[in-house]
Write an enzyme that holds these catalytic residues in place. Sequence first.
Site, PDB file in Angstrom:
ATOM      1  CE1 TYR A  13      -3.019   3.110   0.903  1.00  0.00           C
ATOM      2  CE2 TYR A  13      -2.562   2.718   3.228  1.00  0.00           C
ATOM      3  CZ  TYR A  13      -3.144   3.480   2.238  1.00  0.00           C
ATOM      4  OH  TYR A  13      -3.863   4.596   2.576  1.00  0.00           O
ATOM      5  CG  ASN A  34       8.580 -11.183   0.412  1.00  0.00           C
ATOM      6  OD1 ASN A  34       7.577 -10.469   0.433  1.00  0.00           O
ATOM      7  ND2 ASN A  34       9.105 -11.715   1.508  1.00  0.00           N
ATOM      8  CB  THR A 115       4.541   2.116  13.505  1.00  0.00           C
ATOM      9  OG1 THR A 115       3.226   2.108  14.067  1.00  0.00           O
ATOM     10  CG2 THR A 115       5.386   1.154  14.318  1.00  0.00           C
ATOM     11  CE1 TYR A 139       4.361  -3.157  12.234  1.00  0.00           C
ATOM     12  CE2 TYR A 139       2.854  -1.890  13.617  1.00  0.00           C
ATOM     13  CZ  TYR A 139       3.629  -2.007  12.481  1.00  0.00           C
ATOM     14  OH  TYR A 139       3.676  -0.958  11.581  1.00  0.00           O
ATOM     15  CG  ASN A 168      -4.629   5.031  12.591  1.00  0.00           C
ATOM     16  OD1 ASN A 168      -3.857   5.209  13.522  1.00  0.00           O
ATOM     17  ND2 ASN A 168      -5.522   4.072  12.587  1.00  0.00           N
TER      18      ASN A 168
HETATM   19  N1  LIG Z   1      -0.577   1.281   6.813  1.00  0.00           N
HETATM   20  C1  LIG Z   1      -0.411   1.918   7.975  1.00  0.00           C
HETATM   21  O1  LIG Z   1      -1.346   2.540   8.528  1.00  0.00           O
HETATM   22  C2  LIG Z   1       0.952   1.923   8.643  1.00  0.00           C
HETATM   23  C3  LIG Z   1       1.107   2.595   9.863  1.00  0.00           C
HETATM   24  C4  LIG Z   1       2.361   2.624  10.464  1.00  0.00           C
HETATM   25  C5  LIG Z   1       3.448   2.002   9.856  1.00  0.00           C
HETATM   26  N2  LIG Z   1       3.276   1.319   8.697  1.00  0.00           N
HETATM   27  C6  LIG Z   1       4.442   0.656   8.093  1.00  0.00           C
HETATM   28  O2  LIG Z   1       4.528   1.039   6.730  1.00  0.00           O
HETATM   29  C7  LIG Z   1       5.057  -0.031   5.957  1.00  0.00           C
HETATM   30  C8  LIG Z   1       4.131  -0.321   4.780  1.00  0.00           C
HETATM   31  O3  LIG Z   1       2.854  -0.679   5.282  1.00  0.00           O
HETATM   32  P1  LIG Z   1       1.677  -1.081   4.299  1.00  0.00           P
HETATM   33  O4  LIG Z   1       0.412  -0.745   4.968  1.00  0.00           O
HETATM   34  O5  LIG Z   1       1.965  -0.561   2.952  1.00  0.00           O
HETATM   35  O6  LIG Z   1       1.844  -2.692   4.300  1.00  0.00           O
HETATM   36  P2  LIG Z   1       1.756  -3.722   3.088  1.00  0.00           P
HETATM   37  O7  LIG Z   1       1.617  -5.077   3.709  1.00  0.00           O
HETATM   38  O8  LIG Z   1       0.724  -3.288   2.099  1.00  0.00           O
HETATM   39  O9  LIG Z   1       3.185  -3.588   2.393  1.00  0.00           O
HETATM   40  C9  LIG Z   1       4.339  -4.243   2.873  1.00  0.00           C
HETATM   41  C10 LIG Z   1       5.074  -4.787   1.649  1.00  0.00           C
HETATM   42  O10 LIG Z   1       6.309  -5.385   2.066  1.00  0.00           O
HETATM   43  C11 LIG Z   1       6.484  -6.628   1.383  1.00  0.00           C
HETATM   44  N3  LIG Z   1       7.371  -7.456   2.226  1.00  0.00           N
HETATM   45  C12 LIG Z   1       7.152  -7.896   3.494  1.00  0.00           C
HETATM   46  N4  LIG Z   1       8.222  -8.603   3.925  1.00  0.00           N
HETATM   47  C13 LIG Z   1       9.138  -8.602   2.911  1.00  0.00           C
HETATM   48  C14 LIG Z   1      10.449  -9.142   2.764  1.00  0.00           C
HETATM   49  N5  LIG Z   1      11.023  -9.856   3.724  1.00  0.00           N
HETATM   50  N6  LIG Z   1      11.103  -8.934   1.597  1.00  0.00           N
HETATM   51  C15 LIG Z   1      10.523  -8.227   0.585  1.00  0.00           C
HETATM   52  N7  LIG Z   1       9.289  -7.689   0.670  1.00  0.00           N
HETATM   53  C16 LIG Z   1       8.605  -7.866   1.833  1.00  0.00           C
HETATM   54  C17 LIG Z   1       5.079  -7.169   1.213  1.00  0.00           C
HETATM   55  O11 LIG Z   1       4.945  -8.119   0.178  1.00  0.00           O
HETATM   56  C18 LIG Z   1       4.288  -5.886   0.928  1.00  0.00           C
HETATM   57  O12 LIG Z   1       4.248  -5.604  -0.462  1.00  0.00           O
HETATM   58  C19 LIG Z   1       5.233  -1.211   6.893  1.00  0.00           C
HETATM   59  O13 LIG Z   1       6.595  -1.240   7.294  1.00  0.00           O
HETATM   60  C20 LIG Z   1       4.343  -0.855   8.071  1.00  0.00           C
HETATM   61  O14 LIG Z   1       4.822  -1.415   9.269  1.00  0.00           O
HETATM   62  C21 LIG Z   1       2.049   1.263   8.064  1.00  0.00           C
END
Ligand SMILES: NC(=O)c1ccc[n+]([C@@H]2O[C@H](COP(=O)([O-])OP(=O)(O)OC[C@H]3O[C@@H](n4cnc5c(N)ncnc54)[C@H](O)[C@@H]3O)[C@@H](O)[C@H]2O)c1
Length: 320
Positions: A13, A34, A115, A139, A168
């Site tokens: 995302y 991945n 986060t 987490y 968020n």
């Molecule tokens: N969405 C939120 O509200 C939010 C809030 C705080 C922090 N975050 C952080 O932002 C980042 C992105 O979040 P998101 O919502 O886009 O999540 P998401 O799950 O949509 O994206 C994470 C991506 O990382 C890839 N991935 C995971 N492990 C991997 C690995 N070992 N090697 C290669 N690729 C790998 C997944 O396939 C996925 O495409 C994350 O680190 C999350 O912790 C998100």
Amino acid sequence: MSGKYLVTGGAGYVGSVVARHLLEAGHEVVVLDNLSTGFREGVPAGASFVEGDIRDAGKWLDASFDGVLHFAAFSQVGESVAKPEKYWANNVGGSMALLGAMREAGVRRLVFSSTAATYGEPAQVPIVETAPTAPTNPYGASKLAVDHMISGEAAAHGLGAVSLRYFNVAGAYGEYGERHDPESHLIPLVLQVAQGRRDAISVFGDDYPTPDGTCVRDYIHVADLAEAHLLALSAARPGEHLICNLGNGNGFSVREVIETVRRVTGHPIPEVVAPRRGGDPAVLVASAGAAREKLGWNPSRADLAGIVADAWEFAQWRAN
Ligand SMILES: NC(=O)c1ccc[n+]([C@@H]2O[C@H](COP(=O)([O-])OP(=O)(O)OC[C@H]3O[C@@H](n4cnc5c(N)ncnc54)[C@H](O)[C@@H]3O)[C@@H](O)[C@H]2O)c1
């Protein structure tokens, strides 16, 4: 000046929206993902795609890269409580391997997705970056561990890094939006009710010490968040690790979000009150002063109805 950047997690995302912004700013983008929770079609056109794991980042990183934007991680709070080892292995082990590969290749600029979960239950809101960090789940603990790792890497080896502590994240940027599976975020879940994919929305607790009894959160538009990443790349200085919260500084309750979705979609959205979930703080609102001051960040999409409208447009586009 345009550069070449590795975007880990760029099929997910947030990573896909940031990759899109980098391309629009004229940069070259290589996405490393991945596809464990991401989608091949999430990788924006114009980016090169490597299907691989961050634990093998050394295979692809070399001195031609100007920096890394590191989104790849697992991020389901409930799952992290049930399977903490999965979070240590991927989020911490993966980030350690990535930092090693960057050191080896001489790539010295990093922007990391941290986060609000690193703070845990806040003693004071709005939350400032100097507030105590006491995560209430693996987490958040795994992300805090990576923040510490990055501080050490900056001090010892001259990495220039910025950790962005998102509150968020919501909304969409054209055809790049939220599609977690299972979905655990409030706005896409309420939109699933509007689409008839779910009968009702569960409100986890309505007896919190907040004006309407439901939890209050700070929602930030994913495009505002993406702009902060581009500014962070320019702000990263060798040997320094900067940590900035990213939120709007406004709290909205779960009921206010549901009411906003009713207005935007015209759907009645039935709600069911369910017990509180363990580890859910009553109020999480960011102080975003540091991001404004140190990055020059100026979010322009703070209006909740606008955030919901963009997410709704994306959800409908996906359904068709
Ligand atoms: N969405 C939120 O509200 C939010 C809030 C705080 C922090 N975050 C952080 O932002 C980042 C992105 O979040 P998101 O919502 O886009 O999540 P998401 O799950 O949509 O994206 C994470 C991506 O990382 C890839 N991935 C995971 N492990 C991997 C690995 N070992 N090697 C290669 N690729 C790998 C997944 O396939 C996925 O495409 C994350 O680190 C999350 O912790 C998100």
